[in-house]
Design a protein around this motif. Structure first.
Motif, mmCIF file in Angstrom:
data_model
loop_
_atom_site.group_PDB
_atom_site.id
_atom_site.type_symbol
_atom_site.label_atom_id
_atom_site.label_comp_id
_atom_site.label_asym_id
_atom_site.label_seq_id
_atom_site.Cartn_x
_atom_site.Cartn_y
_atom_site.Cartn_z
ATOM 1 N N SER A 428 0.847 -1.199 0.000
ATOM 2 C CA SER A 428 0.000 0.000 0.000
ATOM 3 C C SER A 428 0.880 1.245 0.000
ATOM 4 N N PRO A 429 0.372 2.354 -0.529
ATOM 5 C CA PRO A 429 1.161 3.601 -0.513
ATOM 6 C C PRO A 429 1.539 4.010 0.903
ATOM 7 N N SER A 430 2.749 4.481 1.069
ATOM 8 C CA SER A 430 3.243 4.921 2.376
ATOM 9 C C SER A 430 3.083 6.434 2.502
ATOM 10 N N GLN A 464 -7.516 8.113 5.330
ATOM 11 C CA GLN A 464 -8.184 6.815 5.433
ATOM 12 C C GLN A 464 -7.183 5.671 5.563
ATOM 13 N N ASP A 465 -6.023 5.809 4.904
ATOM 14 C CA ASP A 465 -4.986 4.772 4.990
ATOM 15 C C ASP A 465 -4.143 4.892 6.257
ATOM 16 N N GLY A 466 -4.350 5.935 7.049
ATOM 17 C CA GLY A 466 -3.571 6.116 8.280
ATOM 18 C C GLY A 466 -2.119 6.439 8.015
ATOM 19 N N ALA A 471 5.986 14.270 6.969
ATOM 20 C CA ALA A 471 6.336 14.665 5.604
ATOM 21 C C ALA A 471 5.104 15.140 4.844
ATOM 22 N N VAL A 472 3.968 14.488 5.057
ATOM 23 C CA VAL A 472 2.718 14.889 4.401
ATOM 24 C C VAL A 472 2.272 16.247 4.920
ATOM 25 N N ASN A 511 -0.712 3.889 10.547
ATOM 26 C CA ASN A 511 0.156 3.024 9.731
ATOM 27 C C ASN A 511 1.476 3.685 9.355
ATOM 28 N N VAL A 512 1.773 4.848 9.931
ATOM 29 C CA VAL A 512 3.050 5.518 9.649
ATOM 30 C C VAL A 512 4.164 4.758 10.361
ATOM 31 N N ALA A 513 5.160 4.347 9.599
ATOM 32 C CA ALA A 513 6.264 3.577 10.188
ATOM 33 C C ALA A 513 7.577 4.022 9.563
#
Length: 594
Positions: A428-430, A464-466, A471-472, A511-513
């Motif tokens: 999935s996109p990071s 939605q993807d967490g 950076a975003v 989901n940020v890692a």
């Protein structure tokens, strides 16, 4: 509840009553039997041994039970007494791996503290080298200092006359590994000093320690990890000392790979040329019969990484030529150089950091080639999120001379790459993927309602993807301030300019890692800081500027550039003044550098 409580209480009383009655009866029987006259057993002589045995067993069991209770009380009151036995047995009783290692380390600290210097028993000495490896796995300066502390204690034990202590090269290598894994410039300097100490002791004969190939390779790897400005220079100096040191320190593939990796991580403009000179030397040594320096996939992967971040003209084309050479060798039967996803990603990165026009098409073709290889059964070439994000990065920074139509093509290719990643099985996109696509929107789309709609949609998908990482947030704040305030108005009111992802709802960042923050921006060297020979080689490389490589080309193009790049390879083999035995410099020069 009341009835249950009463039944539970009555059950406990009944158990105590029955147990107490049995114990009283048994003890009374023992006393009666013990004080009976001997003639009582005269008619049943066979009963005497049985009764005597039961008395002995009962006495032993009560004494053992008493000792166990005393030991438990002692351990409750004294935590250090819990690990007073065999360390391995105590480690196995822990609930998890970290708990086991922590228990083991506490056991060792307790033994060192309570035992005078010169009196460490063999059982403790035997555990010290494995514990050094545990400290090395911590990958920290503190862990390296603890490993060094154990070695210092062994030296003191030897000086105090402890005959059970034998300081060896393996023990020193364990400490070197701990320093190398901590990954700082200071740790690399400590590792180098320890290596010099080993060399002096091997000549003086004080201890049975002598630097080996593993010792030198570990210190070279330490410099490669350190990020110091002169790391590559010191790594290559160590490689020269290895080649001059004789059979015990002959460099192997790992030694060369670590030195190439040090060049790949440096900021020198000629780093890729120097890395390729080392690869050429490895190939010459291997062709001459030295099988210890056989180039493998890690060798060429580090070389590709050096070219991908060199930011010189012709770097993408040179990277693709190296990939093509690896592919040819693999098809000829050399499995050690089978191209993998990291190699192709390095080639994509070289295009994304280049100043070539229409580089978006080039990276997309490389992605398609990776997909083809994976579909044909090459699992090592399976694309991943890193490869797709690197391809998006090529679309995010077009050349300034690109016109509006070309910019629109960049955006369309970036959209296609993102959607392919979404529907693929590659991940999935990071947060970096989303941040890079936001940069694509800022670079390729004019300020309009369409761009605002795209940015809102992308940020909504990111939530939605967490994957809303720092950076975003920074990209949204810098490039799209109105949308930044629209989505994060409440959070901005609470935290102001200090707003970070940790201040946002947990669902947005779940989901940020692996997000890292670094303020280290090393100064990039220019042509004035590099050798004249390397400048001439870079000029040869730059001739392929504007052409496509083997994997990114259209049919019928890219042939001329390949021939020119081969001329550089031949020139590099004979123009460096670096023979296969002598290395890349003199022994005195290497000593001065270190």
């Amino acid at each position: 509840f009341v009835v249950g409580t009463l039944l539970f209480t009555m059950g406990r009383w009944l158990r105590w009553l029955v147990t107490g009655s049995l114990l009283i009866t048994l003890r009374a029987t023992v006393l009666v039997v013990a004080f009976q006259p001997a003639h009582i057993f005269s008619s049943h002589a066979s009963c005497a041994p049985v009764v005597t045995k039961q008395i002995a067993l009962f006495s032993a069991s009560t004494e053992e039970e008493s000792d166990i209770r005393k030991a438990k009380r002692k351990r409750r009151g004294n935590p250090s007494a819990r690990s007073s036995g065999d360390p391995r047995r105590n480690v196995k009783s822990s609930s998890n791996k970290k708990g086991k290692e922590a228990s083991w380390l506490r056991w060792m600290d307790a033994r060192l503290e309570e035992t005078p210097v010169g009196e460490l028993p063999p059982k403790v000495i035997k555990q010290m080298r494995p514990i050094m490896h545990v400290y090395a796995k911590q990958r920290s300066t503190k862990g390296a200092e603890n490993a060094n502390r154990l070695m210092t204690r062994l030296i003191k034990e030897s000086e105090a006359g402890n005959a059970d202590v034998k300081l060896s090269t393996k023990i020193c290598n364990a400490v070197l590994s701990a320093w190398a894994r901590s990954g700082s410039e200071e740790s690399s300097e400590r590792a180098t000093k320890l290596l010099i100490w080993m060399s002096k002791n091997s000549k003086e004969g004080t201890y049975d320690v002598k630097p080996s190939t593993v010792s030198f390779s570990t210190v070279i790897d330490s410099w490669a990890r350190s990020g110091a400005d002169d790391a590559a220079q010191k790594a290559e100096a160590l490689l020269v000392l290895m080649e001059k040191g004789g059979a015990d320190t002959r460099p192997n593939t790992v030694s060369f790979n670590s030195c190439i990796h040090a060049h790949a991580r440096s900021e020198a403009m000629d780093k890729a040329v120097k890395a390729e000179a080392l690869v050429n030397r490895m190939e010459d040594l291997y062709e001459a019969g030295n099988t210890d320096v056989r180039p493998d996939v890690w060798t060429y992967q580090s070389l590709l990484s050096a070219w991908s971040t060199s930011k010189v003209w012709g770097a993408p084309q040179r990277g693709e030529e190296i990939l093509r050479m690896m592919d040819s060798k693999y098809k000829a039967g050399d499995d050690a150089v089978k191209p993998n996803a990291h190699c192709f990603t390095a080639s994509i990165t070289a295009w994304s950091k280049s100043f070539e026009k229409d580089k978006a098409r080039s990276v997309y073709r490389i992605l398609q080639y990776m997909n083809k290889l994976y579909a044909d059964g090459n699992d090592d070439a399976k694309p991943n999120v890193v490869a797709y994000t690197a391809a998006l990065n090529a679309c995010a920074y077009p050349e300034a001379s690109e016109d509006e139509e070309q910019l629109r093509q960049y955006f369309d290719i970036a959209t296609l790459i993102l959607e392919e990643l979404r529907i693929s099985e590659f991940g999935s996109p990071s947060y970096l993927t989303y941040a890079t696509f936001l940069q694509v929107c800022a670079s390729c789309l004019a300020d309009s309602d369409e761009r605002d709609r795209v940015v809102r949609r992308i940020f909504d998908e990111c939530r939605q993807d967490g994957q809303v990482g720092d950076a975003v947030i920074q990209k949204l704040k810098k490039r799209f301030p109105s949308i930044y305030h629209e989505f994060l108005e409440d959070d901005i009111g609470r935290h102001g300019e200090a707003l970070r992802s940790k201040h946002l709802p947990k669902a947005w960042r779940r989901n940020v890692a692996g997000e890292r923050h670094s303020n280290h921006h090393p100064k990039r060297k220019d042509y004035a800081d590099i050798d004249k020979e390397d400048v001439s080689k870079l000029k040869v490389i730059s001739r392929s500027r504007g052409s496509r490589g083997f994997y990114s080309k259209e049919i019928g193009s890219g042939r001329k550039a390949a021939g020119e790049k081969e001329s550089l390879r031949e020139e590099g083999r004979k123009g460096d003044g670096k023979d296969s035995e002598g290395g890349s410099g003199s022994f005195d020069e290497a000593t001065v550098i270190l």
